[in-house]
Design a protein around this motif. Structure first.
Motif, PDB file in Angstrom:
ATOM      1  N   GLY A  83      74.207 110.661  -8.097  1.00 57.30           N
ATOM      2  CA  GLY A  83      73.023 110.168  -8.785  1.00 57.30           C
ATOM      3  C   GLY A  83      71.711 110.398  -8.051  1.00 57.30           C
ATOM      4  O   GLY A  83      70.682 109.893  -8.478  1.00 57.30           O
ATOM      5  N   GLN A  84      71.747 111.145  -6.929  1.00 59.46           N
ATOM      6  CA  GLN A  84      70.527 111.385  -6.163  1.00 59.46           C
ATOM      7  C   GLN A  84      70.467 112.854  -5.754  1.00 59.46           C
ATOM      8  O   GLN A  84      71.422 113.600  -5.931  1.00 59.46           O
ATOM      9  CB  GLN A  84      70.503 110.520  -4.895  1.00 59.46           C
ATOM     10  CG  GLN A  84      70.506 109.038  -5.161  1.00 59.46           C
ATOM     11  CD  GLN A  84      70.505 108.261  -3.863  1.00 59.46           C
ATOM     12  OE1 GLN A  84      70.087 108.744  -2.826  1.00 59.46           O
ATOM     13  NE2 GLN A  84      70.980 107.027  -3.922  1.00 59.46           N
ATOM     14  N   ASN A  85      69.333 113.231  -5.171  1.00 63.79           N
ATOM     15  CA  ASN A  85      69.227 114.576  -4.616  1.00 63.79           C
ATOM     16  C   ASN A  85      70.160 114.690  -3.424  1.00 63.79           C
ATOM     17  O   ASN A  85      70.414 113.698  -2.736  1.00 63.79           O
ATOM     18  CB  ASN A  85      67.788 114.862  -4.161  1.00 63.79           C
ATOM     19  CG  ASN A  85      66.842 114.981  -5.319  1.00 63.79           C
ATOM     20  OD1 ASN A  85      67.222 115.405  -6.407  1.00 63.79           O
ATOM     21  ND2 ASN A  85      65.606 114.595  -5.106  1.00 63.79           N
ATOM     22  N   PRO A  86      70.673 115.892  -3.151  1.00 62.30           N
ATOM     23  CA  PRO A  86      71.543 116.048  -1.989  1.00 62.30           C
ATOM     24  C   PRO A  86      70.795 115.721  -0.695  1.00 62.30           C
ATOM     25  O   PRO A  86      69.573 115.848  -0.607  1.00 62.30           O
ATOM     26  CB  PRO A  86      71.957 117.515  -2.002  1.00 62.30           C
ATOM     27  CG  PRO A  86      71.292 118.138  -3.164  1.00 62.30           C
ATOM     28  CD  PRO A  86      70.467 117.131  -3.870  1.00 62.30           C
ATOM     29  N   MET A  87      71.559 115.294   0.301  1.00 62.22           N
ATOM     30  CA  MET A  87      70.992 114.921   1.598  1.00 62.22           C
ATOM     31  C   MET A  87      71.202 116.079   2.577  1.00 62.22           C
ATOM     32  O   MET A  87      72.271 116.679   2.615  1.00 62.22           O
ATOM     33  CB  MET A  87      71.711 113.679   2.116  1.00 62.22           C
ATOM     34  CG  MET A  87      71.376 113.307   3.532  1.00 62.22           C
ATOM     35  SD  MET A  87      72.262 111.832   4.121  1.00 62.22           S
ATOM     36  CE  MET A  87      73.922 112.447   4.294  1.00 62.22           C
ATOM     37  N   ASP A  88      70.166 116.384   3.361  1.00 65.53           N
ATOM     38  CA  ASP A  88      70.309 117.325   4.467  1.00 65.53           C
ATOM     39  C   ASP A  88      70.973 116.582   5.615  1.00 65.53           C
ATOM     40  O   ASP A  88      70.462 115.559   6.066  1.00 65.53           O
ATOM     41  CB  ASP A  88      68.953 117.832   4.958  1.00 65.53           C
ATOM     42  CG  ASP A  88      68.249 118.712   3.953  1.00 65.53           C
ATOM     43  OD1 ASP A  88      68.915 119.246   3.055  1.00 65.53           O
ATOM     44  OD2 ASP A  88      67.022 118.873   4.071  1.00 65.53           O
ATOM     45  N   LYS A  89      72.108 117.092   6.078  1.00 65.99           N
ATOM     46  CA  LYS A  89      72.791 116.485   7.217  1.00 65.99           C
ATOM     47  C   LYS A  89      72.768 117.483   8.361  1.00 65.99           C
ATOM     48  O   LYS A  89      73.113 118.649   8.187  1.00 65.99           O
ATOM     49  CB  LYS A  89      74.228 116.133   6.864  1.00 65.99           C
ATOM     50  CG  LYS A  89      74.955 115.477   8.003  1.00 65.99           C
ATOM     51  CD  LYS A  89      76.381 115.165   7.641  1.00 65.99           C
ATOM     52  CE  LYS A  89      77.081 114.663   8.876  1.00 65.99           C
ATOM     53  NZ  LYS A  89      78.509 114.811   8.776  1.00 65.99           N
ATOM     54  N   TYR A  90      72.341 117.023   9.524  1.00 66.28           N
ATOM     55  CA  TYR A  90      72.239 117.886  10.692  1.00 66.28           C
ATOM     56  C   TYR A  90      73.359 117.572  11.678  1.00 66.28           C
ATOM     57  O   TYR A  90      73.734 116.410  11.857  1.00 66.28           O
ATOM     58  CB  TYR A  90      70.877 117.705  11.376  1.00 66.28           C
ATOM     59  CG  TYR A  90      69.754 118.216  10.516  1.00 66.28           C
ATOM     60  CD1 TYR A  90      69.412 119.556  10.533  1.00 66.28           C
ATOM     61  CD2 TYR A  90      69.073 117.359   9.655  1.00 66.28           C
ATOM     62  CE1 TYR A  90      68.393 120.038   9.724  1.00 66.28           C
ATOM     63  CE2 TYR A  90      68.057 117.841   8.846  1.00 66.28           C
ATOM     64  CZ  TYR A  90      67.727 119.173   8.889  1.00 66.28           C
ATOM     65  OH  TYR A  90      66.730 119.652   8.077  1.00 66.28           O
ATOM     66  N   THR A  91      73.876 118.607  12.300  1.00 69.94           N
ATOM     67  CA  THR A  91      74.901 118.451  13.322  1.00 69.94           C
ATOM     68  C   THR A  91      74.475 119.228  14.560  1.00 69.94           C
ATOM     69  O   THR A  91      73.895 120.315  14.448  1.00 69.94           O
ATOM     70  CB  THR A  91      76.267 118.972  12.839  1.00 69.94           C
ATOM     71  OG1 THR A  91      76.116 120.307  12.363  1.00 69.94           O
ATOM     72  CG2 THR A  91      76.833 118.109  11.727  1.00 69.94           C
ATOM     73  N   PRO A  92      74.750 118.679  15.729  1.00 67.16           N
ATOM     74  CA  PRO A  92      74.368 119.381  16.957  1.00 67.16           C
ATOM     75  C   PRO A  92      75.258 120.593  17.184  1.00 67.16           C
ATOM     76  O   PRO A  92      76.460 120.544  16.948  1.00 67.16           O
ATOM     77  CB  PRO A  92      74.572 118.333  18.051  1.00 67.16           C
ATOM     78  CG  PRO A  92      75.578 117.381  17.495  1.00 67.16           C
ATOM     79  CD  PRO A  92      75.398 117.398  16.007  1.00 67.16           C
ATOM     80  N   ARG A  93      74.680 121.685  17.619  1.00 65.30           N
ATOM     81  CA  ARG A  93      75.429 122.887  17.976  1.00 65.30           C
ATOM     82  C   ARG A  93      75.505 123.060  19.492  1.00 65.30           C
ATOM     83  O   ARG A  93      76.111 123.996  19.973  1.00 65.30           O
ATOM     84  CB  ARG A  93      74.776 124.123  17.348  1.00 65.30           C
ATOM     85  CG  ARG A  93      74.811 124.129  15.838  1.00 65.30           C
ATOM     86  CD  ARG A  93      75.979 124.975  15.362  1.00 65.30           C
ATOM     87  NE  ARG A  93      76.261 124.795  13.964  1.00 65.30           N
ATOM     88  CZ  ARG A  93      75.842 125.595  12.994  1.00 65.30           C
ATOM     89  NH1 ARG A  93      75.073 126.619  13.280  1.00 65.30           N
ATOM     90  NH2 ARG A  93      76.175 125.342  11.755  1.00 65.30           N
ATOM     91  N   GLN A  94      74.844 122.150  20.204  1.00 61.79           N
ATOM     92  CA  GLN A  94      74.833 122.154  21.662  1.00 61.79           C
ATOM     93  C   GLN A  94      74.842 120.697  22.111  1.00 61.79           C
ATOM     94  O   GLN A  94      74.633 119.796  21.309  1.00 61.79           O
ATOM     95  CB  GLN A  94      73.551 122.790  22.214  1.00 61.79           C
ATOM     96  CG  GLN A  94      73.191 124.124  21.680  1.00 61.79           C
ATOM     97  CD  GLN A  94      71.788 124.556  22.123  1.00 61.79           C
ATOM     98  OE1 GLN A  94      71.199 123.984  23.031  1.00 61.79           O
ATOM     99  NE2 GLN A  94      71.239 125.558  21.468  1.00 61.79           N
ATOM    100  N   HIS A  95      75.057 120.508  23.395  1.00 63.77           N
ATOM    101  CA  HIS A  95      74.898 119.174  23.969  1.00 63.77           C
ATOM    102  C   HIS A  95      73.460 119.056  24.464  1.00 63.77           C
ATOM    103  O   HIS A  95      72.873 120.042  24.921  1.00 63.77           O
ATOM    104  CB  HIS A  95      75.867 118.952  25.124  1.00 63.77           C
ATOM    105  CG  HIS A  95      77.290 118.863  24.689  1.00 63.77           C
ATOM    106  ND1 HIS A  95      77.797 117.791  23.987  1.00 63.77           N
ATOM    107  CD2 HIS A  95      78.318 119.727  24.849  1.00 63.77           C
ATOM    108  CE1 HIS A  95      79.061 117.992  23.734  1.00 63.77           C
ATOM    109  NE2 HIS A  95      79.407 119.161  24.242  1.00 63.77           N
ATOM    110  N   PRO A  96      72.907 117.851  24.399  1.00 62.71           N
ATOM    111  CA  PRO A  96      71.539 117.693  24.920  1.00 62.71           C
ATOM    112  C   PRO A  96      71.514 117.893  26.432  1.00 62.71           C
ATOM    113  O   PRO A  96      72.472 117.534  27.126  1.00 62.71           O
ATOM    114  CB  PRO A  96      71.179 116.259  24.543  1.00 62.71           C
ATOM    115  CG  PRO A  96      72.477 115.557  24.376  1.00 62.71           C
ATOM    116  CD  PRO A  96      73.457 116.598  23.903  1.00 62.71           C
TER     117      PRO A  96
END
Length: 131
Positions: A83-96
């Motif tokens: 019922g809503q717009n899709p959400m952008d989900k971010y995932t880390p590709r490196q460790h901080p």
């Protein structure tokens, strides 16, 4: 804005607060920067924020996140929400690289994650809108 520090703050938040959509990540960034400013008279990232109807948001955030994605720092997926717009989900590709962060910055980031990492983007928006 310090791009290296910004990238490491984003990576830290994504690692410590998994399942962060763009709204949650934006609100956590603001909370970390504003809390560090309150305590030490300077933000962590040096980023600028703009006041929007639903609270403060990183200025040009789409450009900043696209840059992180293009350089392989984070990945992005679109998550459908009923019922809503899709959400952008971010995932880390490196460790901080936490060595890129000062002690005071690590303390504030850990505190923000402890206090707010379990909240949803919607809950954080409500908290910051009241602020």
């Amino acid at each position: 804005m310090d791009q290296n520090k910004f990238a490491n703050v984003v990576l830290y938040l994504l690692e410590q607060c998994p399942d962060s959509g763009s709204t949650k990540l934006l609100k956590l960034l603001y909370l970390a920067d504003s809390e560090h400013y309150r305590q030490h008279l300077r933000s962590i990232t040096g980023a600028r924020y703009v006041a929007l109807e639903r609270g403060p948001v990183l200025d040009r955030y789409r450009d900043h996140f696209a840059s992180l994605e293009a350089t392989g720092v984070v990945g992005k997926t679109m998550v459908p929400i009923h019922g809503q717009n899709p959400m952008d989900k971010y995932t880390p590709r490196q460790h901080p690289d936490t060595d890129a962060l000062e002690d005071t910055e690590r303390v504030v980031l850990a505190d923000v994650c402890k206090k707010h990492g379990h909240r949803t983007g919607k809950e954080l928006t409500a908290i910051l809108h009241r602020d």
